[in-house]
Scaffold this motif. Structure first.
Motif, PDB file in Angstrom:
ATOM      1  N   ASP A  68      -1.958 -64.002   3.090  1.00  0.00           N
ATOM      2  CA  ASP A  68      -0.890 -63.280   2.403  1.00  0.00           C
ATOM      3  C   ASP A  68       0.323 -64.211   2.285  1.00  0.00           C
ATOM      4  O   ASP A  68       1.131 -64.322   3.206  1.00  0.00           O
ATOM      5  N   LEU A  69       0.418 -64.824   1.144  1.00  0.00           N
ATOM      6  CA  LEU A  69       1.445 -65.860   0.954  1.00  0.00           C
ATOM      7  C   LEU A  69       2.856 -65.288   1.087  1.00  0.00           C
ATOM      8  O   LEU A  69       3.737 -65.911   1.671  1.00  0.00           O
ATOM      9  N   LYS A  70       3.042 -64.094   0.564  1.00  0.00           N
ATOM     10  CA  LYS A  70       4.380 -63.520   0.567  1.00  0.00           C
ATOM     11  C   LYS A  70       4.796 -63.134   1.989  1.00  0.00           C
ATOM     12  O   LYS A  70       5.859 -63.503   2.465  1.00  0.00           O
ATOM     13  N   LYS A  71       3.888 -62.443   2.660  1.00  0.00           N
ATOM     14  CA  LYS A  71       4.207 -61.957   4.001  1.00  0.00           C
ATOM     15  C   LYS A  71       4.489 -63.123   4.954  1.00  0.00           C
ATOM     16  O   LYS A  71       5.367 -63.041   5.804  1.00  0.00           O
ATOM     17  N   TYR A  72       3.717 -64.182   4.822  1.00  0.00           N
ATOM     18  CA  TYR A  72       3.820 -65.273   5.798  1.00  0.00           C
ATOM     19  C   TYR A  72       4.561 -66.498   5.249  1.00  0.00           C
ATOM     20  O   TYR A  72       4.363 -67.603   5.725  1.00  0.00           O
ATOM     21  N   SER A  73       5.416 -66.266   4.256  1.00  0.00           N
ATOM     22  CA  SER A  73       6.024 -67.420   3.593  1.00  0.00           C
ATOM     23  C   SER A  73       6.971 -68.211   4.491  1.00  0.00           C
ATOM     24  O   SER A  73       7.293 -69.356   4.195  1.00  0.00           O
ATOM     25  N   THR A  74       7.446 -67.625   5.590  1.00  0.00           N
ATOM     26  CA  THR A  74       8.346 -68.422   6.439  1.00  0.00           C
ATOM     27  C   THR A  74       7.579 -69.289   7.441  1.00  0.00           C
ATOM     28  O   THR A  74       8.145 -70.193   8.045  1.00  0.00           O
ATOM     29  N   LEU A  75       6.292 -69.012   7.624  1.00  0.00           N
ATOM     30  CA  LEU A  75       5.571 -69.720   8.692  1.00  0.00           C
ATOM     31  C   LEU A  75       5.448 -71.229   8.478  1.00  0.00           C
ATOM     32  O   LEU A  75       5.642 -71.991   9.425  1.00  0.00           O
ATOM     33  N   PRO A  76       5.107 -71.693   7.280  1.00  0.00           N
ATOM     34  CA  PRO A  76       4.999 -73.147   7.125  1.00  0.00           C
ATOM     35  C   PRO A  76       6.325 -73.877   7.387  1.00  0.00           C
ATOM     36  O   PRO A  76       6.337 -75.100   7.547  1.00  0.00           O
ATOM     37  N   ILE A 125       4.742 -72.687  -1.609  1.00  0.00           N
ATOM     38  CA  ILE A 125       5.651 -71.542  -1.495  1.00  0.00           C
ATOM     39  C   ILE A 125       6.882 -71.756  -2.361  1.00  0.00           C
ATOM     40  O   ILE A 125       7.361 -70.853  -3.037  1.00  0.00           O
ATOM     41  N   THR A 126       7.359 -72.980  -2.364  1.00  0.00           N
ATOM     42  CA  THR A 126       8.528 -73.274  -3.184  1.00  0.00           C
ATOM     43  C   THR A 126       8.191 -73.077  -4.655  1.00  0.00           C
ATOM     44  O   THR A 126       8.977 -72.531  -5.421  1.00  0.00           O
ATOM     45  N   ALA A 177       5.803 -71.073  -5.824  1.00  0.00           N
ATOM     46  CA  ALA A 177       5.615 -69.638  -6.030  1.00  0.00           C
ATOM     47  C   ALA A 177       6.959 -68.921  -6.084  1.00  0.00           C
ATOM     48  O   ALA A 177       7.147 -67.959  -6.817  1.00  0.00           O
ATOM     49  N   GLN A 178       7.901 -69.420  -5.317  1.00  0.00           N
ATOM     50  CA  GLN A 178       9.237 -68.838  -5.278  1.00  0.00           C
ATOM     51  C   GLN A 178       9.854 -68.868  -6.669  1.00  0.00           C
ATOM     52  O   GLN A 178      10.533 -67.956  -7.086  1.00  0.00           O
ATOM     53  N   GLY A 179       9.556 -69.947  -7.405  1.00  0.00           N
ATOM     54  CA  GLY A 179      10.100 -70.100  -8.747  1.00  0.00           C
ATOM     55  C   GLY A 179       9.436 -69.173  -9.754  1.00  0.00           C
ATOM     56  O   GLY A 179      10.034 -68.824 -10.755  1.00  0.00           O
ATOM     57  N   SER A 180       8.192 -68.780  -9.495  1.00  0.00           N
ATOM     58  CA  SER A 180       7.511 -67.979 -10.512  1.00  0.00           C
ATOM     59  C   SER A 180       7.136 -66.591  -9.993  1.00  0.00           C
ATOM     60  O   SER A 180       7.917 -65.654 -10.048  1.00  0.00           O
ATOM     61  N   SER A 181       5.950 -66.502  -9.439  1.00  0.00           N
ATOM     62  CA  SER A 181       5.400 -65.175  -9.150  1.00  0.00           C
ATOM     63  C   SER A 181       6.070 -64.455  -7.994  1.00  0.00           C
ATOM     64  O   SER A 181       6.002 -63.249  -7.898  1.00  0.00           O
ATOM     65  N   LEU A 182       6.687 -65.182  -7.116  1.00  0.00           N
ATOM     66  CA  LEU A 182       7.258 -64.513  -5.948  1.00  0.00           C
ATOM     67  C   LEU A 182       8.749 -64.223  -6.130  1.00  0.00           C
ATOM     68  O   LEU A 182       9.489 -64.121  -5.172  1.00  0.00           O
TER      69      LEU A 182
END
Ligand code: SF4
Lengths: 454, 186
Positions: free
Chosen positions: A339-347, A377-378, A380-385
């Motif tokens: 779950d990329l959104k939920k765990y986006s802070t982990l990396p 994530i960066t 995705a942050q620009g587009s889908s997230l």
């Protein structure tokens, strides 16, 4: 889920956080001491890595081999596409057996699938039998470490919950006394349970057997007393040959705790006469991870926990701060795949110091994958997230700098870095620490300047 | 579509290029295997005892319930093998013959031909494993080579007594399984 925020909570109890940090470092040191007795250590790591790479490259072939050989041995093999199916398969077996009490030994997979709440809803009493797992089960907590599930707790916590649940003496914090109380309590459970559930450390395609490693002997106590044994494994737990176990058993315990081997290494090949043995092969997103070239080899993980013990962030933020089944560096590369959104802070919960990759017995390039996830994530942050909250964005875009800077320092000295640098206010997980040795003014200036840049 | 079909199809669909499976080379092992074994076992909190020491221990400790599947110590058996393993919940001492031992980590291989019931080495309060000197090898690779492809429904490497460090990392012996492991080298 926000790692830096959770870490702040962990660090509120300064003494406990420091104990956690130091204790895990001791485990790391034990690992170092034991591997130095093995001249071929690096060669073993390379072998393990290649064996796993090979297996993953032919995973379909080996899964079919395993099924064929295990079935021929009398094991009932099941396939589960996801967590729900895994749980249903177990639920059905228990229903058939009319079983309301099960004992379970440590299995990160069943944790991942949230098996316990599923079974409890069906009115089934699930008893986790690993001592650490039983403790956190009493406290209704998830494990905070994959090898040492109760590492976040102190003797006094355990004494208090045992007093409440097992009626041990109030205030008796002697580990021998408490362990003995748990032994008596769990013996009773072992003797009653008709079904035992376990995880799997390794499954061997050529023989159709699987191996479970414990120090307590709880998995064996459960399965040999029960009539039915259900073993659950992720599809990545395979190895091709029996002799490959020689490589992995030499690496696993040494990496995990610094022991030369776990005390019980049980090989299950067929059920005892009159008993049943089930093996569930679970996907739950693993084929997706296999398809991601950059992240594929995270599936080589043998769950030793070494990357956690060495990680300066894990040690100083605790397992719960990750909010995922598998915490620490490896959890931070596995969870975003789920779950990329939920765990986006982990990396970003990493200094990228590379210590995790250095200790990993199967040579997973963990820190490089953390970096890769940051890129993803960066992007995705620009587009889908786009919908991510500002708070989350803040977590991502202000932390990396902090992590990067401290990372450079930590590369220089992972262990002996002064607290004033490790626990500086720039690192959110370092909150609650004072800054005794740094000139406050210049530091603040520097912080302001850099913060604006980020 | 069954999950088996979908999982296998998902993997096949990736068309992964096969990576080589390495051979496992021979590694140098200790020259004095008995001494290395003894030290490794001590590290795992087990102890090596002589045949005489074990006999003396049994004479002095008066274990109420003893079961030996090892012929060497058969005379000490004072109970019947139960139908259900729970019947051994009060077993005080089990003596079992081991097949092969790895000196490097003290692990001893036992399989169903040694275990009259799979539960015995775990459920017993105290465990003794008997191993012949010539069956001690250097490391796990050599041990697996000796075991080869033998087909036993269950096999286990036991390297020490049951232990835990789950309470603040303090080592406690006797978590669920045997509270001691003694190894007799013959
Ligand atoms: S990633 Fe490597 S070091 Fe971390 S738990 Fe897995 S095998 Fe161990």
């Amino acid at each position: 889920m926000n790692h830096p925020e959770n870490a702040t909570v962990f660090l509120k109890d300064v003494a406990r956080a420091k104990w956690h940090d130091e204790t895990l470092w001791i485990v790391r040191e034990k690992r170092d001491a034991t591997i130095h007795q093995i001249p071929e250590w690096e060669e073993l790591r390379e072998l393990a890595s290649q064996i796993k790479d090979h297996t993953l490259s032919k995973l379909d072939f080996y899964l079919e081999e395993l099924e064929k050989n295990a079935t021929a041995n009398g094991i009932k093999v099941h396939w589960a596409e996801n967590a729900a199916e895994h749980n249903q398969i177990i639920g059905k077996i228990l229903e058939e057996k009319n079983c309301k009490d099960v004992v379970k030994s440590k299995s990160i997979l069943t944790e991942e699938c949230h098996l316990n709440p599923f079974l409890e809803e069906q009115g089934i009493d699930v008893v986790d039998t690993d001592l650490g797992e039983r403790i956190i089960q009493f406290l209704k907590q998830p494990p905070s470490h994959i090898v040492m599930p109760a590492i976040h707790l102190k003797k006094s916590d355990i004494s208090a919950i045992f007093h409440e649940r097992l009626h041990t003496e109030k205030g008796n914090i002697d580990p021998v006394y408490l362990t003995h109380a748990a032994r008596l309590h769990l013996r009773e459970k072992f003797l009653q349970a008709k079904v035992a559930i376990t995880g799997v450390n390794f499954a061997v395609a050529e023989t159709g057997e699987f191996v479970i490693c414990t120090n307590e002997g709880n998995a064996d106590m459960g399965v040999h007393l029960a009539d039915t044994h259900i073993a659950c494994m992720g599809i990545e737990k395979l190895i091709p040959r029996r002799k490959d176990l020689g490589v992995f058993l030499r690496l696993l315990a040494r990496s995990a705790t610094g022991q030369s081997i776990t005390n019980y290494n049980s090989h299950f090949r067929s059920p005892s006469p009159g008993k049943e043995l089930h093996l569930i092969l679970v996907n739950n997103g693993r084929t997706k991870q296999l398809g991601r070239e950059k992240f594929r080899n995270s599936l080589k993980c043998i769950r030793c926990g070494a990357c956690m013990n060495t990680c300066p962030i894990y040690r100083r933020s605790g397992g719960f701060s990750y909010g995922s089944t598998v915490p620490g560096p490896i959890g931070s590369i596995l969870s975003p795949g789920i779950d990329l959104k939920k765990y986006s802070t982990l990396p970003f919960a990493s200094t990228l110091c590379g210590s995790c990759s250095d200790v990993c017995p199967v040579k997973i390039n963990i820190h490089e994958q953390l970096y890769e996830w940051r890129q993803e994530i960066t992007k995705a942050q620009g587009s889908s997230l786009k919908g991510l909250s500002m708070k989350l964005a803040d977590g991502i875009f202000t932390s990396p700098l902090a992590y990067k800077i401290s990372g450079q320092l930590m590369r220089a000295s992972l262990k002996t870095l002064p607290d004033s640098i490790i626990y500086n206010p720039l690192n959110v997980w370092g909150k609650g620490r004072n800054l005794p040795e740094l000139p406050t003014e210049s530091f603040k200036d520097w912080y302001k300047k850099n913060r604006n840049r980020a | 579509m069954s999950s088996k079909v979908s999982i296998l199809a998902a993997i096949k669909g990736l068309n992964l290029e096969e990576k080589p499976l390495p051979d496992i080379p021979d590694f140098a092992v200790a020259t004095d295997l008995v001494e290395t074994y003894t030290n490794s076992l001590n590290g795992n909190k087990g102890t090596v005892v002589s045949k005489e020491e074990l006999e003396q221990l049994i004479a002095e400790s008066e274990f109420p319930k003893i079961y030996s599947s090892s012929l060497t110590f058969e005379k000490f058996t004072n109970c019947q093998l139960p139908l259900h393993p729970a019947g051994f919940a009060d077993l005080d001492l089990a003596i079992i013959e081991g097949q092969v031992a790895s000196a490097e980590n003290a692990a001893i291989w036992l399989d169903e031909s040694n275990l009259d019931l799979r539960a015995i080495p775990f459920i017993t309060a105290h465990l003794v494993i008997v191993i012949r000197k010539e069956n001690i090898v250097g490391n796990m690779h050599e041990a697996y080579e000796r075991i080869g492809m033998t087909k036993s429904g269950f096999g286990v490497f036991i390297a020490g007594p049951s232990k835990t460090a789950d309470i603040e990392q303090s080592l406690v012996i006797g978590a669920h399984g045997a509270m001691s492991l003694r190894v007799v080298i013959l």
